[in-house]
Motif scaffolding. Sequence first.
Motif, mmCIF file in Angstrom:
data_model
loop_
_atom_site.group_PDB
_atom_site.id
_atom_site.type_symbol
_atom_site.label_atom_id
_atom_site.label_comp_id
_atom_site.label_asym_id
_atom_site.label_seq_id
_atom_site.Cartn_x
_atom_site.Cartn_y
_atom_site.Cartn_z
ATOM 1 N N PHE A 26 0.913 -1.176 -0.042
ATOM 2 C CA PHE A 26 0.483 -0.107 -0.042
ATOM 3 C C PHE A 26 0.803 1.282 -0.352
ATOM 4 N N LEU A 27 0.199 2.117 -0.880
ATOM 5 C CA LEU A 27 1.038 3.201 -1.021
ATOM 6 C C LEU A 27 1.165 4.106 0.135
ATOM 7 N N ARG A 28 2.666 4.320 0.969
ATOM 8 C CA ARG A 28 3.069 5.005 1.911
ATOM 9 C C ARG A 28 4.037 6.038 1.376
ATOM 10 N N ASP A 29 3.816 7.559 1.931
ATOM 11 C CA ASP A 29 5.038 8.192 1.823
ATOM 12 C C ASP A 29 4.924 9.409 3.154
ATOM 13 N N LYS A 30 5.757 10.371 2.855
ATOM 14 C CA LYS A 30 5.019 11.483 4.138
ATOM 15 C C LYS A 30 4.490 12.511 3.836
ATOM 16 N N PHE A 31 3.918 12.591 2.085
ATOM 17 C CA PHE A 31 2.877 12.631 2.070
ATOM 18 C C PHE A 31 1.200 12.227 2.390
ATOM 19 N N THR A 32 1.379 10.628 2.245
ATOM 20 C CA THR A 32 0.298 9.613 2.315
ATOM 21 C C THR A 32 0.036 8.881 3.382
ATOM 22 N N SER A 33 -0.606 8.468 4.474
ATOM 23 C CA SER A 33 -0.514 7.936 5.423
ATOM 24 C C SER A 33 -0.813 6.495 4.973
ATOM 25 N N LYS A 34 -2.059 6.435 4.339
ATOM 26 C CA LYS A 34 -2.944 5.208 4.235
ATOM 27 C C LYS A 34 -3.742 5.695 2.688
ATOM 28 N N GLY A 35 -2.355 5.516 2.016
ATOM 29 C CA GLY A 35 -2.344 5.325 0.503
ATOM 30 C C GLY A 35 -3.600 3.818 -0.004
ATOM 31 N N GLY A 36 -3.899 4.203 -0.927
ATOM 32 C CA GLY A 36 -4.588 2.586 -1.834
ATOM 33 C C GLY A 36 -3.646 1.750 -2.244
ATOM 34 N N ASN A 130 -1.466 -6.795 -5.522
ATOM 35 C CA ASN A 130 -2.670 -5.888 -5.101
ATOM 36 C C ASN A 130 -3.405 -5.448 -5.683
ATOM 37 N N ALA A 131 -2.945 -4.248 -6.272
ATOM 38 C CA ALA A 131 -3.846 -2.848 -7.104
ATOM 39 C C ALA A 131 -4.208 -3.734 -7.965
ATOM 40 N N ASN A 132 -4.244 -5.302 -8.432
ATOM 41 C CA ASN A 132 -5.473 -6.172 -9.790
ATOM 42 C C ASN A 132 -6.334 -5.824 -9.489
ATOM 43 N N PHE A 133 -6.728 -6.247 -7.453
ATOM 44 C CA PHE A 133 -8.004 -6.562 -7.250
ATOM 45 C C PHE A 133 -8.262 -5.504 -6.527
ATOM 46 N N ALA A 134 -8.330 -3.649 -6.754
ATOM 47 C CA ALA A 134 -9.221 -2.716 -6.131
ATOM 48 C C ALA A 134 -10.442 -3.038 -6.386
ATOM 49 N N THR A 135 -11.330 -2.286 -6.191
ATOM 50 C CA THR A 135 -12.989 -2.524 -6.614
ATOM 51 C C THR A 135 -13.162 -1.293 -5.343
ATOM 52 N N PRO A 136 -14.733 -0.469 -6.022
ATOM 53 C CA PRO A 136 -15.224 0.053 -5.207
ATOM 54 C C PRO A 136 -15.322 -0.519 -3.868
ATOM 55 N N THR A 137 -15.562 -2.015 -3.894
ATOM 56 C CA THR A 137 -16.049 -2.378 -3.093
ATOM 57 C C THR A 137 -15.411 -2.672 -2.126
ATOM 58 N N ASN A 138 -14.083 -3.191 -2.368
ATOM 59 C CA ASN A 138 -12.593 -3.743 -1.939
ATOM 60 C C ASN A 138 -11.658 -2.853 -2.273
ATOM 61 N N GLN A 139 -11.558 -1.050 -1.790
ATOM 62 C CA GLN A 139 -10.326 -0.909 -2.101
ATOM 63 C C GLN A 139 -9.291 -0.958 -1.575
ATOM 64 N N ALA A 140 -8.659 -2.258 -0.562
ATOM 65 C CA ALA A 140 -8.248 -2.535 0.299
ATOM 66 C C ALA A 140 -7.401 -3.932 0.176
ATOM 67 N N PRO A 141 -7.521 -4.434 -0.711
ATOM 68 C CA PRO A 141 -7.036 -5.955 -1.139
ATOM 69 C C PRO A 141 -5.649 -6.399 -0.122
ATOM 70 N N ASP A 142 -5.639 -7.163 0.298
ATOM 71 C CA ASP A 142 -4.353 -7.666 0.939
ATOM 72 C C ASP A 142 -4.349 -9.267 0.672
ATOM 73 N N TYR A 143 -4.195 -9.305 -0.779
ATOM 74 C CA TYR A 143 -3.508 -9.692 -1.099
ATOM 75 C C TYR A 143 -3.742 -9.751 -2.463
ATOM 76 N N ALA A 144 -2.396 -11.014 -2.734
ATOM 77 C CA ALA A 144 -1.945 -11.135 -4.613
ATOM 78 C C ALA A 144 -1.146 -12.570 -4.673
ATOM 79 N N GLN A 145 -1.804 -12.802 -6.348
ATOM 80 C CA GLN A 145 -1.348 -13.685 -6.854
ATOM 81 C C GLN A 145 0.253 -14.259 -6.615
#
Length: 336
Positions: A26-36, A130-145
């Motif tokens: 998940f995107l994390r930098d000094k400007f973004t604490s809870k990115g997608g 996991n970026a491929n699995f983001a949907t409007p109803t699942n914006q923070a998928p915590d899995y990858a292939q």
Amino acid sequence: MEKSNFVDQIRIFCRSGHGGAGIKHFLRDKFTSKGGPDGGDGGRGAHIILKGNRNLWTLLHLRYYKNILAENGENGGHNNCTGRSGKDVIIEVPLGTIAMDEETGEKEVEILEDGQEIIWMPGGKGGLGNANFATPTNQAPDYAQPGLPGLEGWKVLELKVLADVGLVGFPNAGKSTLLSVITAAKPKIGNYAFTTITPNLGIVEYRDGRSFCMADMPGIIEGAAEGRGLGHRFLRHIERNPVLLFLIPADSADHRKEFDILMNELEQYNPELLHKQFLIAISKSDMLDDELKAAISAEMPDHIPHLFISSVAQQGLTELKDKLWEILNTSPAPEQ
């Protein structure tokens, strides 16, 4: 014993590359604490590719490569970075090479043209991040292939000589002598059986700069189709020759019986070989007079043309080349 540089079959273990895994990030930098999600995809595993090379005539260069292990793909990275794909392995082989699976015996790849490239063993596909699995109803998928595995197994590469004309006959029928006279090839010649133990190729120069390729094969003996003598090692090479030139020596005890034995061995090995175009040449015929030639002609099958030649005395060779050129450039009549 003289060691031959002609290698027409090798056994080798091959493994294509595994695909790299996609990552969960998940995107994390000094400007973004809870990115997608920004997990990247894994790279593709390396393919194993066969490539035709007309300048090769043997598999000798692969004799000491017992294992071919292709590179794995890299895992994905953050910020939607895709992992690097594995570097493909390209194996150059002579024209006429067949790749088979050792366990099943199934033919997988056949190389017939110069520069032809075929993916023999594809590498594994890289996994999705996991970026491929983001949907409007699942914006923070915590899995990858994970990446898919590559293919592996013991393989056999087998070379079947590509030539326009294949010389067929018993050992010591004069095949090597004929090849040495009408081409620039220098096969080993001796007055004993199995002088030739590997195929020899030569280019026959014809009129007006035209030419065709002739192959001198190891001699057949009765029972070759069951593996006697050089058996299958010889017979598999003539599968690629559109025209077969049967060489029967004039001093044979029974010319027709010798021809029938040769035909029977071809049929026992592969009945499709009987659909090729045939020509019979009676070799060493400088010792024959007209009466003996007429007697031998009467023994020959009516549906197959024959002629008399002598490689040593250089008799009938022009007629032989003319007839071979005519057959090579004439389509066979359709079967009734």
